[in-house]
Design an enzyme around this catalytic site. Structure first.
Site, mmCIF file in Angstrom:
data_model
loop_
_atom_site.group_PDB
_atom_site.id
_atom_site.type_symbol
_atom_site.label_atom_id
_atom_site.label_comp_id
_atom_site.label_asym_id
_atom_site.label_seq_id
_atom_site.Cartn_x
_atom_site.Cartn_y
_atom_site.Cartn_z
ATOM 1 N N ASP A 18 0.857 -1.184 0.000
ATOM 2 C CA ASP A 18 0.000 0.000 0.000
ATOM 3 C C ASP A 18 0.900 1.244 0.000
ATOM 4 O O ASP A 18 1.806 1.344 -0.807
ATOM 5 C CB ASP A 18 -0.957 -0.062 1.200
ATOM 6 C CG ASP A 18 -1.988 1.038 1.234
ATOM 7 O OD1 ASP A 18 -2.977 0.972 0.473
ATOM 8 O OD2 ASP A 18 -1.819 1.987 2.025
ATOM 9 N N HIS A 74 -7.167 -6.485 -1.078
ATOM 10 C CA HIS A 74 -6.136 -5.495 -0.777
ATOM 11 C C HIS A 74 -5.188 -5.909 0.342
ATOM 12 O O HIS A 74 -4.013 -5.565 0.323
ATOM 13 C CB HIS A 74 -6.810 -4.169 -0.399
ATOM 14 C CG HIS A 74 -5.847 -3.062 -0.133
ATOM 15 N ND1 HIS A 74 -5.063 -2.507 -1.113
ATOM 16 C CD2 HIS A 74 -5.515 -2.417 1.028
ATOM 17 C CE1 HIS A 74 -4.296 -1.554 -0.589
ATOM 18 N NE2 HIS A 74 -4.550 -1.492 0.709
#
Length: 323
Positions: free
Chosen positions: A106, A300
């Protein structure tokens, strides 16, 4: 799961909490977390990498967890890329490490790719988890996101100082339970949605009843309690300040050569709708020594959703490239 206790080092004007495992003479692997994450987000990777013989170092980065950081709107520039990459250089200096393999997920992925550009002499290799190398945009990225997605897109929304942190911190446990979920949608299903449903306005979705939230919770009770305590301690401001430096980072990187010379591994998640595998197309132009993989049926939060597969890919590449 027993997570290491932190120790504290002085780096780049802050006292950083770091979590370590593995032999001191092992190849150093530095794990950089994203938002809203912590060193704890690597809890499944730290022991596996250490067992494989690597020296693992995972910090709570600037603004997060036991590290925290300066508060106040006047201090927003202290969370720009120069500071974030400088923190990691200072960490290596404090531990008397010349070079390390940088691994990031991320926002942490952006930090490690930019570290390879800004401090190439300290980066032995790069592992991007979900986050690809993104070359410098021809226009201000916030302006581009605002035009493409509107004011409710979460990164655009984060630009207003004090607003997002107040909303997210009103009920930190609920916020984290909302954010940490399995994707609940495949990339194919996502692509078929109308544009109005793909503007990444998830802050508005936080106001909907929990039973309407997409996907299943990812964290167990112990994990949710750990994150909640950490974000109640640090608050949300520091982490969101990373987003408030998109324009500053863009302005200050105008003369930065967009070429990663270190060997690199890119691990994408098939169903990450924010950082899709499609974003890795053409990376080889900027990262010539690149190996790419995609983890199927994964959203994610790759470190927690598919830890065994992520660990296998990382360890295999690290052993082949660094012994």
């Amino acid at each position: 799961m027993k997570f290491p206790e932190p120790r504290y080092i002085d780096t780049n004007g802050i006292k950083m909490a770091i979590y370590e495992d593995g032999p001191k003479d092992g190849v150093p692997v530095l794990l950089s977390h994203g938002w809203p994450e912590l060193a704890y987000s690597w809890r499944h990777q730290i022991p596996a990498l250490a067992k494989a013989g690597f020296r693992v170092i995972a910090p709570d980065q600037r603004g997060y967890g036991n590290t925290g950081g300066p508060k106040g709107e006047e201090n927003v520039p202290l969370y720009d890329m120069e500071h974030l990459t400088g923190d990691l250089v200072g960490l290596l200096d404090a531990l008397e490490i010349d070079k390390a393999v940088y691994c990031g997920h991320d926002w942490g992925g952006m930090v490690v790719w930019q570290s390879a550009l800004m401090h190439p002499d300290r980066v032995a290799g790069v592992i991007g988890v979900n986050t690809p190398f993104l070359p410098r945009s021809p226009v201000d990225p916030i302006m581009a996101m605002r035009m493409m997605f509107g004011e409710d897109m979460y990164i655009v929304y984060f630009q207003k100082f004090g607003v997002a942190e107040k909303k997210l911190g009103a009920d930190t446990k609920r916020t984290l339970n909302f954010l940490y979920r399995r994707s609940g949608i495949t990339m194919q299903e996502w692509e078929k949605l109308p544009a109005s449903d793909k503007n990444l306005a998830f802050i508005k979705a936080l106001d909907t009843p929990e039973e309407e939230w997409r996907g299943k919770p990812l964290l167990n009770g112990e994990e949710l309690a750990y994150y909640t305590a950490a974000f109640e301690k640090s608050g949300w401001e520091g982490g969101i300040n990373w987003y408030r430096n998109f324009t500053r980072n863009w302005e200050r990187s105008a003369d930065l050569v967009q070429k990663v010379t270190a060997p690199a591994l890119m691990i994408s998640a098939a169903d990450d709708v924010v950082l899709s595998p499609a974003m890795t197309a053409g990376m080889e132009q900027y990262v010539p020594d690149l190996e790419k993989h995609i983890i199927a049926d994964c959203g994610h939060w790759t470190q927690a959703e598919k830890p065994e597969e992520l660990n296998r890919l990382m360890i295999d590449w690290l052993k082949r490239r660094f012994g």
